[in-house]
Design a protein around this motif. Structure first.
Motif, PDB file in Angstrom:
ATOM      1  N   PRO A  19       0.714  -1.231   0.127  1.00  0.00           N
ATOM      2  CA  PRO A  19      -0.029   0.020  -0.133  1.00  0.00           C
ATOM      3  C   PRO A  19       0.887   1.327   0.087  1.00  0.00           C
ATOM      4  N   VAL A  20       2.102   1.328   0.536  1.00  0.00           N
ATOM      5  CA  VAL A  20       2.837   2.453   0.676  1.00  0.00           C
ATOM      6  C   VAL A  20       3.131   2.866  -0.820  1.00  0.00           C
ATOM      7  N   VAL A  21       3.411   1.817  -1.729  1.00  0.00           N
ATOM      8  CA  VAL A  21       3.634   1.838  -3.399  1.00  0.00           C
ATOM      9  C   VAL A  21       2.498   2.898  -3.720  1.00  0.00           C
ATOM     10  N   PHE A  22       1.213   2.348  -3.430  1.00  0.00           N
ATOM     11  CA  PHE A  22       0.141   2.887  -3.645  1.00  0.00           C
ATOM     12  C   PHE A  22       0.018   4.418  -3.274  1.00  0.00           C
ATOM     13  N   VAL A  23       0.015   4.657  -1.965  1.00  0.00           N
ATOM     14  CA  VAL A  23       0.139   5.868  -1.719  1.00  0.00           C
ATOM     15  C   VAL A  23       1.317   6.908  -2.562  1.00  0.00           C
ATOM     16  N   LEU A  24       2.405   6.373  -2.557  1.00  0.00           N
ATOM     17  CA  LEU A  24       3.550   6.903  -3.208  1.00  0.00           C
ATOM     18  C   LEU A  24       3.426   7.303  -4.679  1.00  0.00           C
ATOM     19  N   VAL A  29       0.026   7.733  -5.621  1.00  0.00           N
ATOM     20  CA  VAL A  29      -0.934   8.681  -5.839  1.00  0.00           C
ATOM     21  C   VAL A  29      -0.083  10.103  -5.636  1.00  0.00           C
ATOM     22  N   LEU A  30       0.761  10.147  -4.770  1.00  0.00           N
ATOM     23  CA  LEU A  30       1.569  11.452  -4.235  1.00  0.00           C
ATOM     24  C   LEU A  30       2.644  11.717  -5.337  1.00  0.00           C
ATOM     25  N   GLY A  47      10.423  10.173  -2.150  1.00  0.00           N
ATOM     26  CA  GLY A  47       9.528   8.936  -1.461  1.00  0.00           C
ATOM     27  C   GLY A  47      10.039   8.127  -0.823  1.00  0.00           C
ATOM     28  N   PHE A  48      11.154   7.767  -1.181  1.00  0.00           N
ATOM     29  CA  PHE A  48      12.221   6.585  -0.385  1.00  0.00           C
ATOM     30  C   PHE A  48      12.531   7.286   1.089  1.00  0.00           C
ATOM     31  N   ILE A  49      12.823   8.561   1.137  1.00  0.00           N
ATOM     32  CA  ILE A  49      13.092   8.984   2.258  1.00  0.00           C
ATOM     33  C   ILE A  49      12.009   9.525   3.231  1.00  0.00           C
ATOM     34  N   LEU A  50      10.964   9.575   2.608  1.00  0.00           N
ATOM     35  CA  LEU A  50       9.664   9.626   3.535  1.00  0.00           C
ATOM     36  C   LEU A  50       9.292   8.451   4.128  1.00  0.00           C
TER      37      LEU A  50
END
Lengths: 289, 308
Positions: free
Chosen positions: A136-141, A143-144, A152-155
């Motif tokens: 899901p993080v892949v999904f969120v990233l 979308v962002l 994205g990775f640092i976040l």
């Protein structure tokens, strides 16, 4: 004939138990060290010599060319990967601490149910495995618009450090007397400035612990950079770079051993220099969490 | 906290604006961390559940809800079932061996002195090396022409198929994990053993207890909390083991050493079935939480004895 030791001798000579203990520990230590030894010496030998005599090294087979080839490999730029990974380690540490320290302070000083709830929210993160949220993080990233990017990775990595960091910071801040807050307030500093100017410097020991823990986990992380940065981004950390370089050539030992040696050296150096902090930090992180 | 110093005439009748002004620093200090945490932990956790009900492929943002099909598939799919069984085997034997070896060695080197410190360093160092690199290193050493078989050959032992035959490969995965991880357990046990007050041992010695009896009846009960932490951390950690398997066997031979996370990541990213991957992730999360809590509660009894 077996001679039994006289009581006076027993005081000086080690007992059978002690001898047995050290023989056992010595054998176990060999099992731990031989792989390291094999990795180091075989980084300087040609393929045939690695296979025929993995434990030996002599002037006839010694060569620096394989290490040099690994250093200058086009597939995996080790020096660049050191830099990239170090940069990530530094950024995650800075952002993680900058985010965690003030919120830990608010939690440690707060008395309401909200503050306890906030602590529980962050601590719940300790029990969520990163691999579970990765999809899901892949999904969120996505979308962002941050997928396959360094921000994205640092976040993601910064967020991953928050639970342990906040937990240890809040536990530490509870031991810092409130008098210091009040002294800072007397000086007329605002709450936020007072925190950074007066409280944060006191947190140095726990900040050091967290820097050690976060640095090791970011340096060694493989799955998150592999998935979030992706091979397509062209950004390699030490681990994803090793995977790209060694993954497909795992029987060409003249590539494998020098690459692994280069990848491991900074971690080993860090360990040798910081051993006490690393062990102390791990114990604190595990037993307080 | 500034309130304690300023004189507030009517504390009960503070205006709403005043209340928010007092709260503002707290919100400014706490807000960013909460936002980042929500975006990268809490929202994804709920999303994992939502996505597990869909056929999302990971690229487009279009997908359809397919109900619990992914969950049904997870229990039906032989690859997932095999991976779950192997993961359970790794978690069980890995936890037992890491803690058994870790505790034994911790007990042997708990004294002070240089030799003990040196041993501690030697047993612990693999823990700070990336699991991926540990996997590649052992993969090179256990290969058919690798160093271990080379050494065995010198001793006249025929080559052992460490990574190429199913049973050997499974054992190799577990033993490599134990090699690299027991040092961490040892460190925690050492910290526990060293925190036992020496008076307890003195009292036990006066009572005529042997070294073993002291360990059994004084040390072990007193380090029960450390034992729990070690068991839970190792078990939970091994349920998501991946890097070391990827590098050591790449799931082989014939998929026999694929773990559940290996399966999740392969389905999600190599096969573009992120919905199915998410369903398996949710199952893993539930199993992890249940097992972690179960061990913690089961250990309560052992810890309680100390308190009494």
């Amino acid at each position: 004939m077996r001679r039994y030791p006289t009581p006076r001798r027993r005081l000086r000579a080690p007992g059978v138990g002690t001898v047995l203990k050290w023989v056992l520990l010595g054998a176990a230590a060999l099992v731990m060290l031989v792989p390291l030894y094999i990795m180091v010496i075989n980084a300087f030998k040609p393929q045939e010599a690695i296979i025929s005599s993995p434990l030996a090294i002599g002037p006839d087979t010694f060569s620096l060319e394989y290490l040099q080839a690994a250093l200058t490999s086009e597939k995996f730029n080790v020096v660049r990967a050191y830099g990239v990974t170090l940069l990530f380690v530094a950024l995650v540490n800075v952002f993680g601490i900058a985010l965690a320290a003030p919120v830990a302070y608010v939690i440690a000083r707060g008395r309401s149910r909200w503050h306890l709830g906030l602590l529980l929210l962050f601590v719940s993160g300790l029990f969520i495995p990163g691999q579970v949220t990765l999809i899901p993080v892949v999904f969120v990233l996505r979308v962002l618009g941050l997928i396959n990017t360094i921000p994205g990775f640092i976040l993601f990595e910064t967020a991953a450090t928050l639970p342990v960091t906040i937990f240890l910071f809040a536990a530490y801040l509870r031991t810092v007397p409130r008098d210091i807050d009040e002294a800072a307030a007397l000086d007329g500093a605002g709450k936020i400035r007072a925190f950074w100017a007066c409280i944060f410097p006191i947190m140095r020991p726990v900040v050091a612990t967290i820097v050690v823990l976060n640095s090791i986990s970011v340096w060694n992380d493989f799955v998150s950079p592999q998935i979030i940065l992706g091979p397509g981004s062209g950004i390699y950390t030490v681990t994803t770079g090793v995977y790209a370089a060694v993954g497909e050539f795992s029987t060409d030992y003249t590539t494998v051993f020098p690459t692994l040696l280069l990848a491991v050296t900074p971690a080993i150096l860090f360990f040798v220099l910081m051993q006490r902090h690393i062990i102390g930090g791990l114990v604190a992180g595990a037993t307080k969490g | 906290m500034a309130d304690t110093l300023t004189v507030v005439p009517h504390p009960r009748r503070r205006s709403a604006a005043r209340v928010w002004r007092d709260r503002l620093p707290g919100i400014v200090m706490g807000g960013p961390a909460v936002l980042v945490f929500l975006a990268m932990f809490i929202v994804p956790m709920f999303l994992a559940f939502v996505l597990s009900l869909t056929d999302w492929n990971g690229y487009s943002l279009n997908f359809t809800f397919i109900g619990l099909d992914n969950y049904a598939e997870a229990f039906r799919n032989p690859r997932t079932v095999d991976a779950a069984i192997f993961t359970a085997v790794v978690a069980f034997f890995g936890t037992v061996l890491c803690n058994g070896v870790g505790l034994t060695i911790a007990a042997l080197i708990s004294g002070s002195g240089r030799a003990n410190t040196l041993m501690r360093t030697i047993f612990f160092y693999p823990y700070i090396i990336s699991a991926l690199i540990i996997g590649f290193l052992w993969s090179a050493m256990l290969a058919p022409e690798g160093a271990v078989n080379g050494l065995l050959g010198h001793l006249g032992v025929p080559p052992v198929p460490f990574l190429t035959e199913v049973a050997f490969a499974k054992a190799s995965v577990i033993l490599t994990i134990v090699w690299s991880h027991f040092g961490f357990n040892m460190i925690l046990f050492l910290a526990g053993i060293k925190s036992v007050p020496t008076e307890y041992y003195e009292a036990a010695t006066v009572d005529g207890a042997s070294r073993w009896q002291q360990f059994r009846n004084v040390t072990l009960p007193l380090i029960a909390p450390v034992f729990t932490v070690n068991l839970v951390l190792t078990l939970v950690g091994l349920l998501k083991v991946y890097d070391i398997v990827l590098a050591l066997t790449d799931g082989g031979p014939a998929g026999s050493t694929q773990t559940i996370v290996y399966q999740i990541l392969r389905d999600s990213f190599a096969q573009s079935e992120l919905g199915f991957g998410a369903a398996q992730s949710v199952i893993l999360l539930l199993v992890t939480a249940v097992l972690g809590l179960a061990v913690t509660f089961a250990r309560r009894g052992a810890e309680q004895k100390v308190a009494d």
